[in-house]
Motif scaffolding. Structure first.
Motif, PDB file in Angstrom:
ATOM      1  N   ALA A 178       0.878  -1.143  -0.179  1.00  0.00           N
ATOM      2  CA  ALA A 178       0.001   0.021   0.070  1.00  0.00           C
ATOM      3  C   ALA A 178       0.921   1.353  -0.128  1.00  0.00           C
ATOM      4  O   ALA A 178       1.013   1.785   0.964  1.00  0.00           O
ATOM      5  CB  ALA A 178      -1.026   0.229   1.310  1.00  0.00           C
ATOM      6  N   PRO A 179       1.518   1.581  -1.145  1.00  0.00           N
ATOM      7  CA  PRO A 179       2.802   2.436  -1.178  1.00  0.00           C
ATOM      8  C   PRO A 179       2.155   3.996  -0.910  1.00  0.00           C
ATOM      9  O   PRO A 179       2.919   4.783  -0.483  1.00  0.00           O
ATOM     10  CB  PRO A 179       3.105   2.253  -2.518  1.00  0.00           C
ATOM     11  CG  PRO A 179       2.116   1.703  -3.261  1.00  0.00           C
ATOM     12  CD  PRO A 179       1.425   0.953  -2.459  1.00  0.00           C
ATOM     13  N   ARG A 194       0.873   8.929   2.716  1.00  0.00           N
ATOM     14  CA  ARG A 194       0.188  10.139   2.367  1.00  0.00           C
ATOM     15  C   ARG A 194      -1.035  10.435   3.463  1.00  0.00           C
ATOM     16  O   ARG A 194      -1.413  11.644   3.962  1.00  0.00           O
ATOM     17  CB  ARG A 194      -0.565  10.101   0.923  1.00  0.00           C
ATOM     18  CG  ARG A 194       0.628  10.341  -0.014  1.00  0.00           C
ATOM     19  CD  ARG A 194      -0.201  10.243  -1.433  1.00  0.00           C
ATOM     20  NE  ARG A 194       0.966   9.978  -2.477  1.00  0.00           N
ATOM     21  CZ  ARG A 194       1.607  10.958  -3.017  1.00  0.00           C
ATOM     22  NH1 ARG A 194       1.618  12.139  -2.562  1.00  0.00           N
ATOM     23  NH2 ARG A 194       2.458  10.750  -3.913  1.00  0.00           N
ATOM     24  N   ARG A 195      -1.756   9.290   3.837  1.00  0.00           N
ATOM     25  CA  ARG A 195      -2.728   9.274   4.885  1.00  0.00           C
ATOM     26  C   ARG A 195      -2.196   9.696   6.102  1.00  0.00           C
ATOM     27  O   ARG A 195      -2.941  10.723   6.835  1.00  0.00           O
ATOM     28  CB  ARG A 195      -3.570   7.904   4.819  1.00  0.00           C
ATOM     29  CG  ARG A 195      -4.820   7.652   5.759  1.00  0.00           C
ATOM     30  CD  ARG A 195      -6.003   8.378   5.096  1.00  0.00           C
ATOM     31  NE  ARG A 195      -7.093   7.954   6.141  1.00  0.00           N
ATOM     32  CZ  ARG A 195      -8.333   8.357   5.770  1.00  0.00           C
ATOM     33  NH1 ARG A 195      -8.461   9.188   4.535  1.00  0.00           N
ATOM     34  NH2 ARG A 195      -9.506   8.244   6.734  1.00  0.00           N
ATOM     35  N   LEU A 196      -1.178   9.214   6.610  1.00  0.00           N
ATOM     36  CA  LEU A 196      -0.517   9.577   7.965  1.00  0.00           C
ATOM     37  C   LEU A 196      -0.186  11.069   7.882  1.00  0.00           C
ATOM     38  O   LEU A 196      -0.817  11.653   8.778  1.00  0.00           O
ATOM     39  CB  LEU A 196       0.840   8.714   7.952  1.00  0.00           C
ATOM     40  CG  LEU A 196       1.629   9.244   9.106  1.00  0.00           C
ATOM     41  CD1 LEU A 196       0.924   8.900  10.476  1.00  0.00           C
ATOM     42  CD2 LEU A 196       3.132   8.512   9.182  1.00  0.00           C
ATOM     43  N   THR A 254      -6.798  -0.026   1.537  1.00  0.00           N
ATOM     44  CA  THR A 254      -7.996  -0.883   1.530  1.00  0.00           C
ATOM     45  C   THR A 254      -7.678  -1.876   2.642  1.00  0.00           C
ATOM     46  O   THR A 254      -6.287  -2.072   3.036  1.00  0.00           O
ATOM     47  CB  THR A 254      -8.276  -1.621   0.312  1.00  0.00           C
ATOM     48  OG1 THR A 254      -7.020  -2.386  -0.060  1.00  0.00           O
ATOM     49  CG2 THR A 254      -8.549  -0.673  -0.720  1.00  0.00           C
ATOM     50  N   PRO A 255      -8.585  -2.595   3.308  1.00  0.00           N
ATOM     51  CA  PRO A 255      -8.216  -3.601   4.243  1.00  0.00           C
ATOM     52  C   PRO A 255      -7.437  -4.730   3.906  1.00  0.00           C
ATOM     53  O   PRO A 255      -6.579  -5.261   4.374  1.00  0.00           O
ATOM     54  CB  PRO A 255      -9.736  -4.072   4.711  1.00  0.00           C
ATOM     55  CG  PRO A 255     -10.437  -2.939   4.353  1.00  0.00           C
ATOM     56  CD  PRO A 255     -10.079  -2.364   3.254  1.00  0.00           C
ATOM     57  N   THR A 256      -7.677  -5.103   2.433  1.00  0.00           N
ATOM     58  CA  THR A 256      -6.960  -6.030   1.935  1.00  0.00           C
ATOM     59  C   THR A 256      -5.215  -5.739   1.634  1.00  0.00           C
ATOM     60  O   THR A 256      -4.556  -6.570   2.124  1.00  0.00           O
ATOM     61  CB  THR A 256      -7.270  -6.345   0.399  1.00  0.00           C
ATOM     62  OG1 THR A 256      -8.761  -6.718   0.641  1.00  0.00           O
ATOM     63  CG2 THR A 256      -6.545  -7.559  -0.282  1.00  0.00           C
ATOM     64  N   ALA A 307       0.316  -6.224   4.015  1.00  0.00           N
ATOM     65  CA  ALA A 307       1.301  -5.551   4.787  1.00  0.00           C
ATOM     66  C   ALA A 307       1.688  -6.242   6.173  1.00  0.00           C
ATOM     67  O   ALA A 307       2.677  -6.453   6.204  1.00  0.00           O
ATOM     68  CB  ALA A 307       1.032  -4.048   4.723  1.00  0.00           C
ATOM     69  N   MET A 308       0.661  -6.368   6.896  1.00  0.00           N
ATOM     70  CA  MET A 308       0.636  -7.170   8.267  1.00  0.00           C
ATOM     71  C   MET A 308       1.225  -8.600   8.112  1.00  0.00           C
ATOM     72  O   MET A 308       2.068  -8.932   8.777  1.00  0.00           O
ATOM     73  CB  MET A 308      -0.515  -7.159   8.777  1.00  0.00           C
ATOM     74  CG  MET A 308      -1.183  -5.871   8.966  1.00  0.00           C
ATOM     75  SD  MET A 308      -2.897  -5.655   9.713  1.00  0.00           S
ATOM     76  CE  MET A 308      -2.820  -6.625  11.133  1.00  0.00           C
TER      77      MET A 308
END
Length: 230
Positions: free
Chosen positions: A182-183, A187-189, A212-214, A219-220
């Motif tokens: 999720a590169p 930007r959200r942060l 997105t949740p996916t 990433a997790m």
């Protein structure tokens, strides 16, 4: 009387110009290899890994760059120049609040573009004087930018230069965790942090879409199974 002929060169002899050319080629190969590895893996890459990537021996690497700090300085000197110039550009903005928000976004984008540089901005290298001089120059400019933005009433009075360091540390972590899946998460942060820095009633930049949740789930998973370091 004829002039005696010069003795023949020993086997394997290279002219000094050839040696210099070889040395310069090795140096450029090392720098290119270090840029690739640092950009994708961060500064944790070993000097031995850089030598392998460059196709040179460790002794050759040591002759060109005696220390890790010397290599980091050579690799990131242009980026640190850009970092300092970003402050200069922000100070030239006639709207200090716009200059402030633009600077924060620009620096965080520099981090997102290069994981090694993301690390450089959250570390200090006392032996790398050129890097640290540019960092000091950027810091001094940012302190002035803060004062100007506060004078407009748009930047919170309790914002400090250390808050930028905290943001850069957090952004480096987000980039390392989500960069592959999720590169644009950084930007959200940054958008949320700019909202927290703004005084009440201040116009703020639009907030980027959440991942997105996916993609966050991917990433997790990746964080739970990290790739081995080079």
């Amino acid at each position: 009387m004829p002039t005696p002929a010069a003795p023949p060169d020993p086997p394997g002899h290279q002219p000094s110009t050839g040696l210099r050319a070889d040395a310069e080629r090795n140096r450029e190969s090392i720098l290119a290899a270090a840029r690739r590895l640092y950009a994708t893996e961060g500064l944790g890459v070993s000097m031995a890994s850089v030598a392998r990537e460059a196709g040179v021996g460790k002794a050759t690497l040591s002759r060109r760059f005696a220390t890790r700090e010397a290599l980091i300085t050579a690799v990131f000197s242009d980026r640190m120049d850009g970092y300092a110039m970003a402050v200069t550009g922000a100070l030239a903005d006639p709207d200090p609040w716009h200059g402030f928000t633009g600077y924060i976004q620009a620096v965080c984008a520099m981090q997102a573009a290069d994981r090694g540089f993301a690390d450089v901005l959250t570390m200090t290298f006392p032996a790398a004087k050129a890097l640290e001089d540019r960092r000091t120059e950027a810091y001094d400019g940012f302190v002035e930018l803060i004062a100007r933005a506060k004078a407009t009433g748009h930047l919170r009075e309790d914002f400090t230069p250390e808050d930028l360091v905290i943001l850069l540390m957090a952004n480096a972590g987000v980039i390392a965790a989500t960069g592959d899946d999720a590169p644009d998460t950084w930007r959200r942060l940054v958008g949320h942090m700019l909202r927290s820095y703004a005084a009440p009633g201040t116009a703020i930049p639009p907030l980027a879409h959440a991942p997105t949740p996916t993609t966050l789930y991917r990433a997790m998973i990746r964080l739970g199974h990290p790739r081995p370091r080079s």
